[in-house]
Each structure stands twice: as structure tokens, then as C-alpha cells.
Design an enzyme around this catalytic site. Structure first.
Site, PDB file in Angstrom:
ATOM      1  N   ASN A 249      -0.380   5.686   1.395  1.00 47.31           N
ATOM      2  CA  ASN A 249      -0.188   6.803   0.467  1.00 47.31           C
ATOM      3  C   ASN A 249      -0.282   6.374  -0.996  1.00 47.31           C
ATOM      4  O   ASN A 249      -0.849   7.073  -1.831  1.00 47.31           O
ATOM      5  CB  ASN A 249       1.166   7.465   0.726  1.00 47.31           C
ATOM      6  CG  ASN A 249       2.299   6.458   0.700  1.00 47.31           C
ATOM      7  OD1 ASN A 249       2.331   5.531   1.509  1.00 47.31           O
ATOM      8  ND2 ASN A 249       3.222   6.600  -0.239  1.00 47.31           N
TER       9      ASN A 249
ATOM     10  N   HIS B 155       0.783  -1.253   0.000  1.00 47.58           N
ATOM     11  CA  HIS B 155       0.000   0.000   0.000  1.00 47.58           C
ATOM     12  C   HIS B 155       0.811   1.297   0.000  1.00 47.58           C
ATOM     13  O   HIS B 155       0.259   2.356  -0.223  1.00 47.58           O
ATOM     14  CB  HIS B 155      -1.059  -0.010   1.121  1.00 47.58           C
ATOM     15  CG  HIS B 155      -0.492   0.168   2.500  1.00 47.58           C
ATOM     16  ND1 HIS B 155      -1.199   0.784   3.503  1.00 47.58           N
ATOM     17  CD2 HIS B 155       0.705  -0.188   3.037  1.00 47.58           C
ATOM     18  CE1 HIS B 155      -0.466   0.794   4.606  1.00 47.58           C
ATOM     19  NE2 HIS B 155       0.675   0.213   4.350  1.00 47.58           N
ATOM     20  N   HIS B 156       2.135   1.202   0.238  1.00 49.99           N
ATOM     21  CA  HIS B 156       2.950   2.431   0.121  1.00 49.99           C
ATOM     22  C   HIS B 156       3.451   2.651  -1.305  1.00 49.99           C
ATOM     23  O   HIS B 156       3.924   3.740  -1.627  1.00 49.99           O
ATOM     24  CB  HIS B 156       4.167   2.366   1.050  1.00 49.99           C
ATOM     25  CG  HIS B 156       3.805   2.384   2.498  1.00 49.99           C
ATOM     26  ND1 HIS B 156       3.004   3.358   3.052  1.00 49.99           N
ATOM     27  CD2 HIS B 156       4.125   1.536   3.526  1.00 49.99           C
ATOM     28  CE1 HIS B 156       2.839   3.106   4.353  1.00 49.99           C
ATOM     29  NE2 HIS B 156       3.501   2.011   4.656  1.00 49.99           N
ATOM     30  N   ALA B 157       3.411   1.618  -2.145  1.00 53.64           N
ATOM     31  CA  ALA B 157       3.993   1.739  -3.486  1.00 53.64           C
ATOM     32  C   ALA B 157       3.168   2.710  -4.323  1.00 53.64           C
ATOM     33  O   ALA B 157       1.968   2.529  -4.510  1.00 53.64           O
ATOM     34  CB  ALA B 157       4.051   0.373  -4.152  1.00 53.64           C
TER      35      ALA B 157
END
Ligand SMILES: [Zn+2]
Length: 842
Positions: free
Chosen positions: A359, A303-305
Site C-alpha cells: 500500500n 513496502h507498507h510504510a
């Protein structure tokens, strides 16, 4: 967050291997699921001839097809040669076995409708024939079969017959454990994103017998075109290129990867493809009805990629890619696992309960109204990923406005009650209003109790209940995909509890206390912000400018001030005092009231307090205040009774209305308010208290008045001469600190009483009590009578406060109450003070 991608680019350029063209990957046509999603169960079912039209059956003498022969005759499309069998009349099953016929006393004997078919007939029938028979007779298949017979069929067959529940699924591949730190790095500082995270979960689910009850969905590698639904081609190439590098080369780049919170080994790229492909396959299986819901045991997380950047242990954004894939691939025409049409995935909810803000996912759908991204996370103080992306104000852009919902918790220690509160107040209402076709959960478990990175304390039971709540949405179509979570024991227990709910076990028992003050504040802030975008969040208040066009706008604060001036004059003969300093008069007009005897009373009370607490109820549809149920709780009266009715003291009553200037249309600015409050406090000391002949002065402050009182003590050393007691009554905020440089600390400790609610954090560490005394004065824990609610604190602590003050006032004089002191007295002192039409000016 922008980072150079140089080493990735170098990796491609310096690679001695030719960079593989992506054309070596057979790409599926994006518009059809057939190549990607070949499901053997779709082809396994032989074609079944249609049952006879009901109307036909009605127009003819009642002929009921029976058994194997009936099916055969249908298949041959010949007129029905089966003799008519009269079905027995319906008789409710007897409650005791005595009513059963035959030797059996079991359930089968009681379930008479099974007599529609003889045992022999049932045994000869194929599953498809059974289903057809049940359709044509209008009897559920279950009624045609005994319990024992049901056991003979596998799950897929039962489902084809309309029996059995669509099971849960999981995906796991031990190949995903090959992404691990290079040996050189792992020795000194083992990375938290370790392979045992997924093996631990898989082993636990297996040992608990849960995987046996679930369908295993095969993991495959994601392909380029799928990844490019979210990421750029360059990003795909850069991640892929790391797979062709030597260990030595990757080790030489470790500093660069560190900066992105990544580690990379030659297997990383493949594991990232498997992780992403695994989540897609879970989504496919759920969308097509092969399974009802599922848990993707995958890593690395996603989910940060971001579209252009790998970061925060993440390479491809698994959940975001899967969501875009679902949106792209189904057009409403494809057939699902049991031959039904697969629903077009118009609306997808991504719920991200990883403790970090996702993000990358938010960015992927920032302007997309079809994918609702809701994240509940820890935020602020530089907590990863930093920046302001996870703030409540971040709601999306363009068509996507309102489709990013952030619930940021700013303090550590958030637990079940806080999460469930957010679910009940914000997440579930918005989710229902959105009405998704499928729900994907970025299921990180770093908010779990025991996770040192997250420092939250959500229990496995808490996660289970959140899963349960989400499972009612989207016809139960729910995919949990593992994200973060770095205490292996915690994530294993939490995942276990969630999977129990997925397979249909009852959620574990959970008992909740109230949500914390910090969490409720955060959630209410989200409601205010999201009210503009979601009807279920209620109406947001119109801006004052809009209201002004509809009529005269009167701040309620002004009414309350006028009420206080009127009431206190009539009940205590307190006079409204005009303030000669213009900026203070503007801010505190009608908020400084004095008794007539302030200059000659033996004892003077300077009472600095808030307006009280307004308890209000709202009309839900319009957010108008429901006046009948709105009350002002004015705790100042008890203090005034004590000072004036019981003791005939002189009283200076100062009402600090918090955020006062903001009612004039300015932005609330607490720092500016505090500065003014302090200035006002010293002004009162200089212009009234100093001129009074009172021998004893009691300073009494509550709420906002406390820092003002501290200003008098710190900045006016002559308080030492006559001030006998300094009382503060506070809520859950930190008490004001006495400046060490004032030289008043030991004096203050003797005379101060700082009443704090029984739940105040300062009481938690008894070992620091001595330290606190130096800083804050004589800190006192209120009894449980206040029930932890600051609003009840003043009343609950008044007996203790009265005793404290009595002990510090000169005893004999306490008894000398001079009746003649009451009533207006001519002011002493210089021209600063004058009477003016019943008012005093200072
Ligand atoms: Zn995380």
C-alpha cells in the site's frame, strides 16, 4: 488506515534530549551522485591516451602498434618507432592438438590470435595498455590473454579491460539485527519480523559460496532529504525521535505500536535508516554499472510504510525511496563504474511479490507515470493491509492511471503455476511495453511454502524463475530488496534460489501444472481492466452505448435462444411455451419448452440447465469473435435423446441463461438472477408438473438449474409423491444445500445423485462424506473421464445417471412404451393452459 501519531509526537516533545537538528547530517547535493556515490574504481584508472584515429591508420602504410613499446610511445605522443610486424593470416583453430605448434597441447597453443603479442610483451603490459592494444587492433582483449593470465587480474580490472562479467552484489549489515522486540514483549509472543531473517539469508548465501562470487556493497544510513523524497518531514522526525527514548518509555507505547503492527526499540530508527540506505546503495551500484544486479538483505521491511505513516513492520519505504532517489539523482551526465555515462532513470518498474499488497509503495507513485508499480498478492477477507487498495480496479490516478497494476488472489494456497501464469499473462507483457530502465523487486517471501501468515505455496524454484524472467528487462539491471517473509527456513531457501539466478547460474528445474481456476479468473479480470491502459493486454470491449451508435446491437443470447426454439421444435417437437406471469415472461421468454405429451406421459422429466458452453476464439487485434472457430457445446441433447428417443417421456426443458437481465444493460447481479430462477422453478412445478398425470417425475438439473431444482424440493412437499430421482450435475462450485427445516433430508438422500467433477474440493476430505450427504444429498465423484473439466462432466456421467434413474423408476412400466402417447395432446386442467397458434401458455 489513518492512525493517530500522538505517541510519536509525544516522544518528540517529552524527550529530555534536545531533538537533533537534521543539519548535523551532511546532506549530499541531490543533483549529483559524486558525494553519495564515490566509487574508488572511478579514480583508480589512470588516464589513458586516445588510440590513433582509424582514418589516420588507413591513410598510412599498415602500421600496427605493438606491445608495451607501442603504449609507451602513444603516451609520449611521439611518432611510432616500433617496427612493423606482419600479423599472421587467420587460420581456423585446429580441432586436434596435432595441428598445434610447440610443445603445448593446451588451449593457448590453438588460439593463434594471441600470437599478436609475444608472451614477454603481454607480461609487460598494464591492463589499460592491453585494452588500448585490443582497440587499435580490433581484437578482443580475451584473444590477447591466456586463461592463466586472465586469472591474475581482479574483477574490477578485468571489467576495465572489457573482460569478465559485471558481478552481482549484495548488501548486509549485522547492525540491522539490533531492531528487535523489547525483552518484556518477546518472551510471550515472539514477533515474526525477527533479526534471524537477515542473518539466516546471509549465512546461507555465504555457506553456498555465493557471497564470494558477489561484490559486497557497503550499507549506509539514509539521510533526511532522501527519506523526504517519499515521506514527510514529520514522519522522519517521529521515527528518529524513537531513537532517543528509553526502553521503559517505548514499552509504555507498545499498545499504540501494536495497533500499527509495529514494534520499536531504541535501535529501530537507526536500523530503518540502514535498511533504506542499503537499498539505495544497491540501486546506485546497479545504476552506475558497478554491479549488474543485486540482492539487498535488509530489515525492517518497507513496502507498507506510507508517506505519513509507519505501519505493518515498516518504517521507511525502502524501495519507494530508492526509486525516487534514482529518478532524482541521475541526469544522464554522471560517470559510472567503468567510465560510461549513467543512464537517466526515466522509467522504473517496481514489482512487489510480497504476499501483502504494498500500500505504501502504491501510494507513493499513485499519480506517477514514471514508476510502474505491479503487485501480486493475497487480497480480501481482511487480509493485511485490508481495504481495497490492492484490488484489480486500483490502477492509479491522473497521469499515473494504468501505472498501478494489481493482481489480487482471493484464495489461499496459490503456488508456482498461479504465479508464473500471472507473470506470463500480465506482468511480463506490461513490463516489456513499459520498458523500464531498472527493475526493483519488493522481494518478500511470505508467499513461500511454509509461511503461516501468507498461506501460499510458492517454491524456491518458482521465485527463481520469476527472478529469471525479470532479469531480461532493463539490460539486466535488477535489484531485489527483502520485504516480508516470516518462516526463516522458507525465506532462506527462496532467497538462495533467487541469488543463484542473479549470479548467472541456471535457474533450477521447475515443472508446472495448470494454474488454478481461481488464479486464472483473477488474472483474466486484471487483463480486462488493464486492457484500457496497455496495448499488450488487447482491446477492451467498447461500452454497449458506443456500439449502439455504430449499428443495431443484438445480444448473442437472444440468437441462441431463437436457435434452440427452432432446433428443438424440429428435432424433438418441443413447443415454445408462453409464460403468463409478466416478470417471468420477460426474463425467460423462449426458454421454456415442452413436449406435447407432458400431461399424459407415464414419466415426466423436468430438465433445468444452462445454455451450454460457448468456445470462442478472438481476433487478437480487435477482440472480435472469430466466428469460424466459435462453437456452442450443447450438452442438453444427450439428455433429450435419452428421455424422448429412448423412453418417450414427457419433457419440460428449462434453459437458464446466466445473468440474463444483464444483457438488457443492467449490472450483472447473480443474487437477483438466482431469486428469479427459483421463482420460475416453483412456477413450473405449480403450473405444469402438478397438472400432469405422470406417475413418475425425474428432476434433472445442471449448472444454474441446480439451485432452482433444490427450491422445488424444499418448497413443494408434494414432490415426495411422484418425484423418483433428483439429479444435479455441477462444476467446481458448491452444490446447493437442502434446508434442514424442510424435513426432506432423508427422502432427498435416497433419491438424489449429485455429480461433481473428480477435482471438486468436496472430494478432498473423505472423513466428511457423511456430513456432506446430509447437506447436499448423495454426492458422487465423477470418474477421471471428465478430466476435471465440468464441461465434459454431463456426458461422462450420463451412464451412471441413467442407471441411477432406471433403478428408481417402477421396473415394469419402464417397458410399456405407448406409441400413441406421442404427438400433441389436448391439455388437461383449468384455464391456466391453452393452445395458441402452436404455442402453449402456462
Ligand atoms: Zn508481507
Amino acid at each position: 488506515m489513518e492512525q493517530s501519531t500522538q505517541p510519536f509526537t509525544q516522544a518528540i516533545e517529552q524527550s529530555s534530549l534536545p531533538l537533533l537538528s537534521n543539519s548535523d547530517q551532511p546532506l549530499p547535493p541531490i543533483a549529483s551522485s559524486s558525494t553519495l556515490a564515490a566509487d574508488p574504481s572511478q579514480t583508480a584508472a589512470p588516464p589513458v591516451p586516445a588510440a590513433p584515429e582509424t582514418s589516420q591508420a588507413e591513410s598510412q602504410p599498415a602500421v600496427v602498434l605493438s606491445g608495451f613499446a607501442a603504449a609507451q610511445s602513444l603516451a609520449a605522443a611521439k611518432p611510432n618507432p616500433v617496427p612493423y610486424i606482419e600479423p599472421p593470416p587467420y587460420v581456423a583453430p585446429a580441432l586436434t592438438s596435432t595441428a598445434a605448434t610447440g610443445p603445448s597441447t593446451g588451449v593457448a597453443a590453438l588460439s593463434h590470435p594471441k600470437q599478436f603479442l609475444t608472451n614477454e610483451e603481454r607480461e609487460k603490459m598494464t591492463p589499460d595498455q592491453l585494452r588500448e592494444t585490443s582497440k587499435s587492433r580490433g581484437v578482443p582483449v580475451a584473444e590477447l590473454l591466456s586463461e592463466d593470465e586472465v586469472q591474475k587480474f581482479d574483477t574490477a580490472t578485468l571489467r576495465r579491460m572489457g573482460l569478465g562479467r559485471t558481478p552481482s552484489g549484495y548488501c548486509f549489515s549485522s547492525r540491522m539485527t539490533l531492531h528487535k522486540q523489547l525483552d518484556s514483549a518477546s518472551k510471550d509472543d515472539p514477533h515474526p519480523e525477527q533479526p534471524t531473517r537477515i542473518t539466516g539469508i546471509f549465512n546461507r548465501l555465504s555457506l553456498a559460496g555465493l557471497t564470494d562470487r558477489m561484490e559486497r556493497i557497503a550499507v549506509r544510513e539514509v539521510v533526511r532529504d532522501e527519506v523526504m523524497l517519499v515521506h514527510s518531514e514529520g514522519h522522519w522526525d517521529r521515527v528518529r525521535a524513537t531513537g532517543y527514548q528509553t526502553v521503559d518509555y517505548l514499552a509504555s507505547c507498545s499498545e499504540y505500536f501494536d495497533r500499527l503492527s509495529l514494534y520499536v526499540n531504541p535501535e529501530t530508527s537507526r536500523c530503518a535508516r540502514l535498511s533504506c540506505g542499503g537499498v539505495i546503495e544497491m540501486c546506485r551500484a546497479v545504476a552506475e554499472g558497478q554491479i549488474r544486479n543485486g540482492f539487498a538483505i535488509v530489515r525492517p521491511p518497507g513496502h507498507h510504510a506510507e508517506p505519513e505513516d509507519a505501519m505493518g513492520f515498516c518504517f521507511f519505504n525502502n524501495v519507494a525511496v530508492a526509486a525516487k532517489w534514482l529518478r532524482t539523482i541521475y541526469d544522464g551526465q554522471q560517470e559510472g563504474a567503468s567510465g560510461q555515462k549513467v543512464k537517466k532513470m526515466d522509467k522504473i518498474l517496481i514489482l512487489d511479490w510480497d504476499v501483502h499488497h504494498g500500500n505504501g509503495t502504491q501510494k507513493a507513485f499513485w499519480d506517477d507515470p514514471n514508476v510502474l508499480y505491479i503487485s501480486i498478492h493475497r487480497h480480501g477477507d481482511g487480509f493485511y493491509p485490508g481495504g481495497n487498495y490492492g484490488a484489480a480496479e486500483m490502477v492509479g490516478e491522473g497521469a499515473g492511471v494504468g501505472f498501478s497494476v494489481n493482481v489480487p488472489f482471493t484464495e489461499t494456497g496459490m503456488g508456482d503455476a498461479d504465479y508464473i501464469y500471472a507473470f506470463q499473462q500480465v506482468i511480463m507483457p506490461i513490463a516489456y511495453e513499459f520498458a523500464p530502465d531498472i527493475v526493483l523487486v519488493s522481494a518478500g517471501y511470505d508467499a513461500a511454502e511454509g509461511d503461516k501468515l501468507g498461506q501460499f505455496k510458492v517454491s524456491p524454484e518458482g521465485f527463481a524463475h520469476m527472478t529469471h524472467m525479470l532479469s531480461v528487462l532493463a539490460n539486466g539491471k535488477l535489484v531485489l530488496a527483502l520485504e516480508g517473509g516470516y518462516n526463516v527456513d522458507s525465506i532462506v531457501k527462496s532467497a538462495h534460489a533467487c541469488v543463484e539466478v542473479l549470479v548467472g547460474d541456471e535457474p533450477r528445474h521447475l515443472q508446472l501444472g495448470p494454474a488454478s481456476a481461481s488464479a486464472t479468473t483473477a488474472v483474466q479480470e486484471v487483463i480486462k481492466i488493464q486492457a484500457k491502459h496497455w496495448k499488450c493486454m488487447g482491446f477492451a470491449m467498447e461500452p454497449a452505448e458506443e456500439l449502439k451508435s455504430a449499428g443495431k446491437v443484438v445480444p448473442v443470447a437472444e440468437m441462441l435462444k431463437a436457435h434452440r426454439v427452432y432446433e428443438l421444435y424440429h428435432e424433438y417437437e418441443l413447443f415454445n411455451v408462453e409464460i403468463s406471469k409478466p416478470e417471468l415472461e420477460e426474463a425467460y421468454k423462449d426458454q421454456l419448452l415442452c413436449s406435447p405429451n407432458i400431461y399424459d406421459a407415464e414419466t415426466l422429466l423436468i430438465f433445468m440447465h444452462d445454455i451450454g458452453s460457448i468456445k470462442s476464439s478472438h481476433t487478437a487485434a480487435t477482440m472480435d469473435v472469430d466466428l469460424e472457430r466459435t462453437l456452442l457445446l450443447d450438452t442438453s441433447r444427450e439428455v433429450l435423446d435419452w428421455a424422448m428417443k429412448d423412453n418417450k417421456w414427457g419433457v419440460i426443458d428449462v434453459n437458464f441463461l446466466a445473468h440474463l437481465p444483464s444483457i438488457k444493460g443492467q449490472v450483472p447481479d447473480r443474487a437477483r438472477d438466482v431469486k428469479l430462477e427459483k421463482e420460475f422453478a416453483t412456477f413450473i412445478w405449480d403450473h405444469i408438473a402438478r397438472l400432469s398425470s405422470a406417475q413418475n417425475i425425474v428432476l434433472f438439473a445442471s449448472g444454474a438449474g441446480c439451485s432452482a431444482m433444490m427450491e422445488i424440493v424444499s418448497k413443494r412437499p408434494d414432490t415426495r409423491e411422484r418425484v423418483r430421482a433428483c439429479i444435479s450435475v455441477l462444476g467446481l462450485e458448491a452444490p446447493p444445500e437442502l434446508d434442514a427445516a424442510s424435513g426432506m433430508r432423508s427422502w432427498y438422500k435416497e433419491r438424489s445423485l449429485v455429480m461433481l467433477p473428480s477435482t471438486h474440493v468436496l472430494h478432498d476430505d473423505a472423513r466428511k462424506a457423511g456430513k456432506h450427504q446430509k447437506k447436499y444429498g448423495n454426492v458422487y465423484r465423477a470418474t477421471a473421464e471428465d478430466e476435471g473439466r465440468p464441461i465434459h462432466l454431463l456426458r461422462a456421467s450420463l451412464p451412471r445417471i441413467r442407471q441411477f434413474v432406471d433403478e428408481r423408476l417402477p421396473a415394469p412400466r419402464m417397458m410399456e412404451v405407448d406409441e400413441s402417447a406421442a404427438g400433441p395432446a389436448p391439455p388437461k386442467g383449468d384455464g391456466d393452459v391453452e393452445m395458441k397458434s402452436g404455442d402453449i401458455v402456462v
